[in-house]
Design a protein around this motif. Sequence first.
Motif, PDB file in Angstrom:
ATOM      1  N   ALA A 116     -12.654   0.030  -7.699  1.00 52.65           N
ATOM      2  CA  ALA A 116     -12.648  -0.628  -6.396  1.00 52.65           C
ATOM      3  C   ALA A 116     -13.780  -1.647  -6.250  1.00 52.65           C
ATOM      4  CB  ALA A 116     -12.682   0.422  -5.287  1.00 52.65           C
ATOM      5  N   LEU A 128      -6.352  -3.010  -2.721  1.00 56.47           N
ATOM      6  CA  LEU A 128      -6.750  -2.431  -1.440  1.00 56.47           C
ATOM      7  C   LEU A 128      -8.045  -3.067  -0.938  1.00 56.47           C
ATOM      8  CD1 LEU A 128      -5.916  -0.422   0.675  1.00 56.47           C
ATOM      9  CD2 LEU A 128      -7.125   1.366  -0.573  1.00 56.47           C
ATOM     10  N   ALA A 129      -8.990  -3.332  -1.842  1.00 55.11           N
ATOM     11  CA  ALA A 129     -10.241  -3.962  -1.426  1.00 55.11           C
ATOM     12  C   ALA A 129      -9.993  -5.361  -0.857  1.00 55.11           C
ATOM     13  CB  ALA A 129     -11.203  -4.034  -2.612  1.00 55.11           C
ATOM     14  N   VAL A 139       0.842  -1.202   0.000  1.00 55.75           N
ATOM     15  CA  VAL A 139       0.000   0.000   0.000  1.00 55.75           C
ATOM     16  C   VAL A 139       0.874   1.248   0.000  1.00 55.75           C
ATOM     17  CG1 VAL A 139      -1.702   1.313   1.342  1.00 55.75           C
ATOM     18  CG2 VAL A 139      -1.971  -1.152   1.055  1.00 55.75           C
ATOM     19  N   GLY A 172     -14.764  -3.622   1.492  1.00 59.61           N
ATOM     20  CA  GLY A 172     -13.469  -2.973   1.283  1.00 59.61           C
ATOM     21  C   GLY A 172     -13.432  -2.213  -0.029  1.00 59.61           C
ATOM     22  N   ASN A 204     -12.023   7.650  -2.247  1.00 61.93           N
ATOM     23  CA  ASN A 204     -11.529   8.316  -3.450  1.00 61.93           C
ATOM     24  C   ASN A 204     -12.534   9.311  -4.015  1.00 61.93           C
ATOM     25  OD1 ASN A 204      -8.744   7.243  -4.563  1.00 61.93           O
ATOM     26  ND2 ASN A 204      -9.748   5.542  -3.532  1.00 61.93           N
ATOM     27  N   THR A 206     -13.040   1.829  -0.319  1.00 62.63           N
ATOM     28  CA  THR A 206     -11.986   2.422  -1.149  1.00 62.63           C
ATOM     29  C   THR A 206     -12.575   3.443  -2.117  1.00 62.63           C
ATOM     30  OG1 THR A 206     -10.674   0.385  -1.020  1.00 62.63           O
ATOM     31  CG2 THR A 206     -10.157   1.911  -2.811  1.00 62.63           C
ATOM     32  N   THR A 234      -6.828  -2.359   9.827  1.00 62.35           N
ATOM     33  CA  THR A 234      -7.047  -1.264   8.887  1.00 62.35           C
ATOM     34  C   THR A 234      -5.982  -0.193   9.038  1.00 62.35           C
ATOM     35  OG1 THR A 234      -9.441  -1.647   8.888  1.00 62.35           O
ATOM     36  CG2 THR A 234      -8.683   0.526   8.172  1.00 62.35           C
ATOM     37  N   ASN A 271      -4.588  -1.110  -8.151  1.00 63.50           N
ATOM     38  CA  ASN A 271      -4.489  -0.555  -6.805  1.00 63.50           C
ATOM     39  C   ASN A 271      -5.808  -0.718  -6.069  1.00 63.50           C
ATOM     40  OD1 ASN A 271      -3.989   0.963  -4.509  1.00 63.50           O
ATOM     41  ND2 ASN A 271      -3.452   2.824  -5.585  1.00 63.50           N
ATOM     42  N   ALA A 272      -6.910  -0.382  -6.748  1.00 70.70           N
ATOM     43  CA  ALA A 272      -8.230  -0.479  -6.131  1.00 70.70           C
ATOM     44  C   ALA A 272      -8.546  -1.920  -5.739  1.00 70.70           C
ATOM     45  CB  ALA A 272      -9.294   0.051  -7.089  1.00 70.70           C
ATOM     46  N   ILE A 326     -13.511   3.555   8.214  1.00 68.73           N
ATOM     47  CA  ILE A 326     -13.281   2.393   7.347  1.00 68.73           C
ATOM     48  C   ILE A 326     -13.463   1.097   8.133  1.00 68.73           C
ATOM     49  CG2 ILE A 326     -11.582   1.153   5.964  1.00 68.73           C
ATOM     50  CD1 ILE A 326     -10.383   3.799   5.189  1.00 68.73           C
ATOM     51  N   MET A 371      -9.726   4.422  -9.509  1.00 67.41           N
ATOM     52  CA  MET A 371      -9.900   3.951  -8.136  1.00 67.41           C
ATOM     53  C   MET A 371     -11.377   3.915  -7.752  1.00 67.41           C
ATOM     54  SD  MET A 371      -7.001   3.182  -6.542  1.00 67.41           S
ATOM     55  CE  MET A 371      -7.241   3.492  -4.792  1.00 67.41           C
TER      56      MET A 371
END
Length: 397
Positions: free
Chosen positions: A55, A109-110, A12, A326, A334, A330, A129, A105-106, A311, A51
């Motif tokens: 996501a 992260l999810a 991350v 998640g 964004n 995300t 988190t 990336n999305a 979150i 994103m």
Amino acid sequence: MPFAIYVLGLAVFAQGTSEFMLSGLVHDIAADLGVSIPAVGSLTSAFAVGMIVGAPLVAMLSLRWPRRRALLAFLITFLLAHVVGALTDSFEILFVTRVVAALANAGFLAVGLATAASMAGPQAKGRATSVLLSGVTLACIAGVPLGAVLSEFWGWRSAFWGVALISTPAVFAILLSVPATPVDPDAPSVRHELRALRTPRLVLTLVLGALVNGATFCSFTYLTPVITNVTGLSTGWVPATLALFGIGSFVGVNLGGRLADSRPGQVLAVGGVALLAGWLLFAVTAGNPVVALVLVFLQGALSFGVGSTLISQALYTASDAPTLAGGFATAALNVGAAAGPALGGVALGADFGFRSPLVVSALLVAAALVLGGVARAVGAGNGAPGRPAERPLEARS
């Protein structure tokens, strides 16, 4: 915390560096590829849109994948996008690599949020988190300035190579530390997870997260003109000021993570009021260098402390839909990161002065507090975020 969660935080960190580093590379990319500065600015917008849209969409597509396979696929795709971006002489190809990197990336992260929460256990989602979001805050402190330094000495492409280099050990570490568990045949389907997301309390939590994050990035985006034009500090103070905000955010996300599992209501209520007061005070006292620098640190801490707690509350609320929760969290963050600076830009364009983004941030936090307060009063969705129904078991005893 299991070591694998810190490995996810490293990935991350690389992704956060990539997301924010273009702010220091705009002129170099424009000159090298022969395009306008606004065109290069569209790369940031493309990443943000990727994103937001990617996501939930990518998380949905990967729902039936083993989590380690999904994490590796997303991270390797992200890495390769930066290698292609570093090699290309075409702005169009660079644009496509930014969209691909944002989608990867999305998705990472999810899935990463869901993986970290499951590995940490049902009563430590807040701490898990906070470890992942620490990667974002460290990117603000170290990754983005380092990208600017690399660009200064070896050109903008070196910053892309740097992100790829940081991502490489994370690939091997995930391969070694994240368990290769198969997909649970009884795992919830996409339809089941989507149904679990249709709770008013979760929707409320995501909206609050977008508002708070919008406030954060509204002021962070325009912190440089505030410090130089209102506070009166020289441009030499800008990197230190941005780093100070990043240090505050790192402190806040870790303190918030420790409290989010046991006292989320207090974090959100007290932290939210303090955050509102801080933005208002900053707007009034921005001309005082000492007070301004202190508030830069405090607002960074409060913003990420409250944001990370929201979150984790989304993950607690949607425990039957961890991956898509998640993904939507995300996306919500964004949305805030895109809308906040846009609203601050509108205020500046209307000639309200360089303090106006601070006031916009205060208004966004005020909207979140009012919305959360109304929801708590009417009992929407069995309670607003942070009410006992959403806390882990140990917090209810």
